[in-house]
Design a protein around this motif. Structure first.
Motif, PDB file in Angstrom:
ATOM      1  N   ARG A   1      29.012 -35.275 -64.908  1.00  0.00           N
ATOM      2  CA  ARG A   1      29.383 -34.066 -65.635  1.00  0.00           C
ATOM      3  C   ARG A   1      28.735 -32.849 -64.996  1.00  0.00           C
ATOM      4  O   ARG A   1      29.348 -31.773 -64.939  1.00  0.00           O
TER       5      ARG A   1
ATOM      6  N   PRO B   1      29.888 -38.787 -58.820  1.00  0.00           N
ATOM      7  CA  PRO B   1      30.658 -38.268 -59.951  1.00  0.00           C
ATOM      8  C   PRO B   1      29.782 -38.141 -61.195  1.00  0.00           C
ATOM      9  O   PRO B   1      29.129 -39.085 -61.619  1.00  0.00           O
TER      10      PRO B   1
ATOM     11  N   ARG C   1      28.128 -32.387 -61.861  1.00  0.00           N
ATOM     12  CA  ARG C   1      28.917 -32.038 -60.681  1.00  0.00           C
ATOM     13  C   ARG C   1      30.219 -31.344 -61.086  1.00  0.00           C
ATOM     14  O   ARG C   1      30.645 -30.382 -60.458  1.00  0.00           O
ATOM     15  N   GLU C   2      30.863 -31.834 -62.159  1.00  0.00           N
ATOM     16  CA  GLU C   2      32.086 -31.191 -62.636  1.00  0.00           C
ATOM     17  C   GLU C   2      31.820 -29.735 -63.011  1.00  0.00           C
ATOM     18  O   GLU C   2      32.612 -28.840 -62.679  1.00  0.00           O
TER      19      GLU C   2
ATOM     20  N   ALA D   1      36.910 -30.814 -54.171  1.00  0.00           N
ATOM     21  CA  ALA D   1      36.681 -31.008 -55.606  1.00  0.00           C
ATOM     22  C   ALA D   1      37.720 -30.234 -56.373  1.00  0.00           C
ATOM     23  O   ALA D   1      37.944 -29.062 -56.117  1.00  0.00           O
TER      24      ALA D   1
ATOM     25  N   THR E   1      31.168 -27.628 -59.900  1.00  0.00           N
ATOM     26  CA  THR E   1      32.410 -27.414 -59.158  1.00  0.00           C
ATOM     27  C   THR E   1      33.290 -26.388 -59.851  1.00  0.00           C
ATOM     28  O   THR E   1      33.872 -25.509 -59.211  1.00  0.00           O
ATOM     29  N   TRP E   2      33.386 -26.486 -61.192  1.00  0.00           N
ATOM     30  CA  TRP E   2      34.187 -25.499 -61.931  1.00  0.00           C
ATOM     31  C   TRP E   2      33.620 -24.093 -61.738  1.00  0.00           C
ATOM     32  O   TRP E   2      34.365 -23.142 -61.480  1.00  0.00           O
TER      33      TRP E   2
END
Length: 416
Positions: free
Chosen positions: A38, A36, A40-41, A415, A44-45
């Protein structure tokens, strides 16, 4: 009640809107990006917004800057002089504005649209026709005392923004960056946020262009009066834009909604983009899933809008430079997240094929009985079915299930 034109429905602009793809991150070796984080976020977005499990490189990006003057600036709420917006448009087109220099360094084409610019000095003369082709009016009214524009002008501005988004998507743009320039823009943005969230003027007013205490008090008073006018129509986004917006903010709403409907992500910049996103999401809930925020600024109205939208900025830069500079700065981080995710996906080993079932072991040293049927004629060797309720003959356990297939299925994670 007199008959009049049908009010604009923002859902028409976002017709066909769907949620982004939900990327599946396969199980793999330990990786900083799989943990986990930022990065990866962001990866993924971006992948979800591009209908993929792992997004490809961001090769076709465009910065769109929407420009407009705001009548409330005449109340001394900004350090910008009359004509400053037109001068900024000319500098952006000419490549001398800081945002233009940053865009060139990032390899990002820049498109400027003067939708509501007052140009008393004629600084827009001689610029490419596309810059002023979608102009709605020369500046907006002072929203502290009267409506910013008419209903017809509001609809024209929203549809102009939608057309700008359509044009970019039709040309194959993968990611849009939204910027703004305009005297008095932060006062209008603060008014829209306060009206939507039922906040007071002191909760939303910031320093904008770098104003001092006296100008801040004038700005707060102007926003207070504007919010009083706008609060009664806060639940009607199109009417709110007419009452307390401007051609450039209304165009930003149409731009954001149309980009979402066309499944194209947008990287926002500053408080004006945040205010437009808040109004747009109230008209079409769910559209905010297609937007990302480049940088947090010092404007309290931006913080409140992003908190309601549940959008987390990529960077925290304090006072913003405007015109898309925050989005451009964040683009490098977004590209890094994509590159790391792609490298991680390429480094994952391919799943191993399932092993073939093993045959029955042969009894070593056991002589064949004379006249006994050979292996080829034995019913068990031919896979003859055993009637239900009967045990398989002794020594045949290996033929039916002595070796189990070992699946390579891992723990697939989705995700969000």
């Amino acid at each position: 009640m007199t008959d009049g034109p049908r009010p604009l429905n923002l859902r028409e602009v976002a017709e066909g809107l769907r949620s982004p793809h939900a990327p599946v991150v396969p199980a793999g070796p330990a990786s900083p990006l799989l943990a986990p984080s930022r990065l990866r976020e962001l990866a993924t977005w971006l992948a979800g917004a591009r209908d993929a499990d792992v997004a490809g490189p961001l090769e076709r990006v465009r910065l769109v800057v929407l420009a407009g003057d705001h009548g409330v600036a005449a109340r001394g709420v900004s350090l910008l002089e009359p004509g400053a917006t037109a001068a900024a448009v000319r500098a952006l087109v000419g490549g001398t504005h800081p945002a233009a220099a940053l865009a060139a360094a990032a390899g990002v084409p820049l498109a400027v649209h003067a939708l509501g610019v007052a140009d008393p000095g004629g600084q827009l003369a001689g610029l490419p026709a596309a810059v002023t082709a979608r102009a709605v009016r020369a500046g907006s009214e002072d929203v502290s005392v009267r409506d910013a524009m008419s209903a017809e002008e509001t609809e024209a501005a929203v549809r102009a923004g939608a057309a700008i988004a359509d044009e970019a998507v039709d040309e194959g743009v993968q990611l849009l960056l939204l910027g703004d320039v305009g005297a008095g823009a932060t006062a209008v943005a603060a008014t829209l946020v306060a009206a939507c969230l039922r906040k007071g003027a002191v909760d939303v007013v910031g320093r904008g262009s770098g104003i001092g205490d006296d100008a801040w008090m004038r700005k707060t008073a102007a926003v207070r009066d504007a919010v009083r006018r706008a609060r009664t129509v806060a639940t009607r986004p199109a009417v709110l834009l007419q009452t307390a917006g401007s051609p450039d903010t209304a165009a930003a709403v149409g731009f954001l909604l149309r980009a979402a409907a066309r499944r194209t992500p947008v990287l926002l910049d500053g408080v004006v983009g945040a205010a437009a996103a808040l109004v747009a999401s109230r008209g079409v809930p769910g559209a905010e899933k297609w937007w990302l925020v480049g940088a947090r600024t010092a404007e309290p109205a931006q913080h409140l809008a992003l908190e309601r939208l549940k959008l987390v900025p990529v960077l925290d830069l304090g006072a913003g430079r405007g015109a898309g500079t925050g989005a451009l700065a964040a683009l490098g981080v977004l590209r890094a997240a994509q590159a790391l995710a792609a490298a991680d996906a390429a480094a994952r080993p391919a799943p191993e094929p399932e092993p073939e079932p093993e045959g029955a072991p042969e009894a070593e040293g056991a002589p064949e009985a004379e006249g006994a049927p050979g292996p080829e004629s034995a019913p068990e060797a031919q896979g003859a079915a055993v009637p239900v309720g009967q045990d398989a003959p002794a020594g045949d356990a290996g033929a039916g299930g002595g070796a189990h297939a070992h699946g390579a299925a891992g723990d697939a994670r989705t995700a969000g």
